[in-house]
Design an enzyme around this catalytic site. Structure first.
Site, PDB file in Angstrom:
ATOM      1  CG  HIS A 104      76.269  21.892  58.995  1.00  0.00           C
ATOM      2  ND1 HIS A 104      76.303  20.521  58.818  1.00  0.00           N
ATOM      3  CD2 HIS A 104      77.375  22.174  59.752  1.00  0.00           C
ATOM      4  CE1 HIS A 104      77.352  20.011  59.426  1.00  0.00           C
ATOM      5  NE2 HIS A 104      78.008  20.985  60.012  1.00  0.00           N
ATOM      6  N   GLY A 169      70.597   9.675  63.374  1.00  0.00           N
ATOM      7  CA  GLY A 169      70.665   9.767  61.916  1.00  0.00           C
ATOM      8  C   GLY A 169      71.800  10.593  61.365  1.00  0.00           C
ATOM      9  CB  THR A 170      74.603  12.212  62.130  1.00  0.00           C
ATOM     10  OG1 THR A 170      75.871  12.684  61.637  1.00  0.00           O
ATOM     11  CG2 THR A 170      74.725  11.901  63.598  1.00  0.00           C
TER      12      THR A 170
HETATM   13  N1  APR Z   1      66.473   7.071  60.307  1.00  0.00           N
HETATM   14  C1  APR Z   1      67.628   7.356  60.968  1.00  0.00           C
HETATM   15  N2  APR Z   1      68.822   7.407  60.347  1.00  0.00           N
HETATM   16  C2  APR Z   1      68.862   7.158  59.023  1.00  0.00           C
HETATM   17  C3  APR Z   1      67.713   6.862  58.282  1.00  0.00           C
HETATM   18  C4  APR Z   1      66.463   6.825  58.978  1.00  0.00           C
HETATM   19  N3  APR Z   1      65.302   6.537  58.365  1.00  0.00           N
HETATM   20  N4  APR Z   1      68.078   6.672  56.982  1.00  0.00           N
HETATM   21  C5  APR Z   1      69.412   6.855  56.928  1.00  0.00           C
HETATM   22  N5  APR Z   1      69.894   7.138  58.144  1.00  0.00           N
HETATM   23  C6  APR Z   1      71.277   7.419  58.569  1.00  0.00           C
HETATM   24  C7  APR Z   1      72.353   6.761  57.731  1.00  0.00           C
HETATM   25  O1  APR Z   1      72.578   5.414  58.195  1.00  0.00           O
HETATM   26  C8  APR Z   1      73.542   7.649  58.011  1.00  0.00           C
HETATM   27  O2  APR Z   1      74.258   7.258  59.173  1.00  0.00           O
HETATM   28  O3  APR Z   1      71.497   8.799  58.400  1.00  0.00           O
HETATM   29  C9  APR Z   1      72.893   9.021  58.270  1.00  0.00           C
HETATM   30  C10 APR Z   1      73.073  10.017  57.157  1.00  0.00           C
HETATM   31  O4  APR Z   1      74.418  10.359  57.062  1.00  0.00           O
HETATM   32  P1  APR Z   1      74.907  11.545  56.103  1.00  0.00           P
HETATM   33  O5  APR Z   1      74.230  11.406  54.779  1.00  0.00           O
HETATM   34  O6  APR Z   1      76.385  11.562  56.128  1.00  0.00           O
HETATM   35  O7  APR Z   1      74.298  12.851  56.803  1.00  0.00           O
HETATM   36  P2  APR Z   1      74.900  13.721  57.986  1.00  0.00           P
HETATM   37  O8  APR Z   1      75.647  12.884  58.965  1.00  0.00           O
HETATM   38  O9  APR Z   1      73.772  14.550  58.488  1.00  0.00           O
HETATM   39  O10 APR Z   1      75.910  14.645  57.201  1.00  0.00           O
HETATM   40  C11 APR Z   1      76.559  15.655  57.905  1.00  0.00           C
HETATM   41  O11 APR Z   1      77.521  16.482  55.913  1.00  0.00           O
HETATM   42  O12 APR Z   1      77.283  16.940  53.721  1.00  0.00           O
HETATM   43  C12 APR Z   1      77.355  17.506  54.956  1.00  0.00           C
HETATM   44  O13 APR Z   1      76.602  19.572  55.734  1.00  0.00           O
HETATM   45  C13 APR Z   1      76.145  18.304  55.344  1.00  0.00           C
HETATM   46  O14 APR Z   1      75.021  18.441  57.467  1.00  0.00           O
HETATM   47  C14 APR Z   1      75.596  17.557  56.519  1.00  0.00           C
HETATM   48  C15 APR Z   1      76.807  16.844  57.062  1.00  0.00           C
END
Ligand code: APR
Length: 227
Positions: A104, A169-170
């Site tokens: 991204h 963590g996604t």
């Molecule tokens: N360790 C591991 N995971 C964690 C932690 C932690 N300490 N804290 C939170 N999480 C997890 C949450 O439970 C959730 O599943 O991280 C995840 C974050 O999810 P999102 O906020 O949706 O992030 P992400 O999946 O990276 O988003 C994908 O969305 O907005 C767009 O382009 C942006 O790259 C991003 C994409």
């Protein structure tokens, strides 16, 4: 050496102090996603978009990689490791991982508004009037909603060769990144580290309901032992 592919999201950087997108107090606070992360938002109010990313960029320079990022580096002793990250921070780089693909984009880079592959390193604020060598406005080097993901095919090719897949963590809500899971070969063991794992159980999937800083070192040790 076996290939390990690591797909990371905002959760791996959460304990470094960077807010995730979809948890409480997420990164988008006060902003509609489309306002700050879409071509429509950029056209409507470029100053607001630049200010938003300037704040993210200056914050990034104040934080450090955590034990999650750091632990992944040790895997390189016994595996070919490729990190495919949805994150725009540079914490995998600063931790010392050697092969990182930013699906991204990257916060510490900017690009010409009109020439997609004219990319520059950028650590300071970006302002209206900051121009590329071809005299067009520079914009954040971020893949916005509604834009093509230029490195997607590369990421698919890498995932197709995964002997082991780690997902960390996604929320697996954003496509096409979330679809990468489907490209891992059927027999490939998958490990998922997330305190709130949003993934359906499937064969060969091990879920660690833990934060990155505790879950990743455990999996890394297991994988190093079995290599
Ligand atoms: N360790 C591991 N995971 C964690 C932690 C932690 N300490 N804290 C939170 N999480 C997890 C949450 O439970 C959730 O599943 O991280 C995840 C974050 O999810 P999102 O906020 O949706 O992030 P992400 O999946 O990276 O988003 C994908 O969305 O907005 C767009 O382009 C942006 O790259 C991003 C994409």
């Amino acid at each position: 050496m076996k290939n390990i592919v690591v797909l990371t999201g905002a959760g791996i950087s959460a304990e470094s102090g960077i807010n995730t997108f979809r948890d409480a107090n997420g990164l988008w606070e006060g902003h509609d996603i489309m306002e700050v992360a879409s071509p429509i938002g950029w056209e409507a109010n470029p100053a607001l978009v630049l200010d938003f990313y300037n704040k993210r960029r200056s914050q990034l320079l104040t934080v450090s990689p955590n034990q999650g990022h750091l632990s992944l580096v040790a895997l390189e002793k016994k595996y070919n490791v490729t990190i495919i990250t949805q994150n725009v921070d540079d914490l995998h780089e600063r931790a010392g991982s050697s092969s990182i693909l930013h699906l991204h984009g990257e916060l510490l880079k900017v690009r010409s508004q009109h020439t997609q592959d004219l990319v520059l390193d950028w650590k300071k604020d970006l302002n209206l009037g900051d121009l590329c060598p071809n005299d067009s406005q520079l914009r954040p080097h971020i893949v916005w909603f509604g834009e093509e993901v230029p490195l997607l095919n590369t990421a698919i090719t890498i995932t197709e060769k995964a002997d082991i897949l780690l997902i960390i963590g996604t929320s697996m809500q954003v496509y096409p990144a979330a679809s990468l899971l489907q490209y891992a070969p059927n027999q490939t063991p998958i490990y998922f580290v997330d305190p709130n794992p949003a993934i359906a159980p499937k064969p060969h999937l091990t879920i660690l309901k833990e934060k990155a800083t505790t879950g990743i070192p455990k999996i890394v040790n297991t994988l190093l032992d079995q290599a």
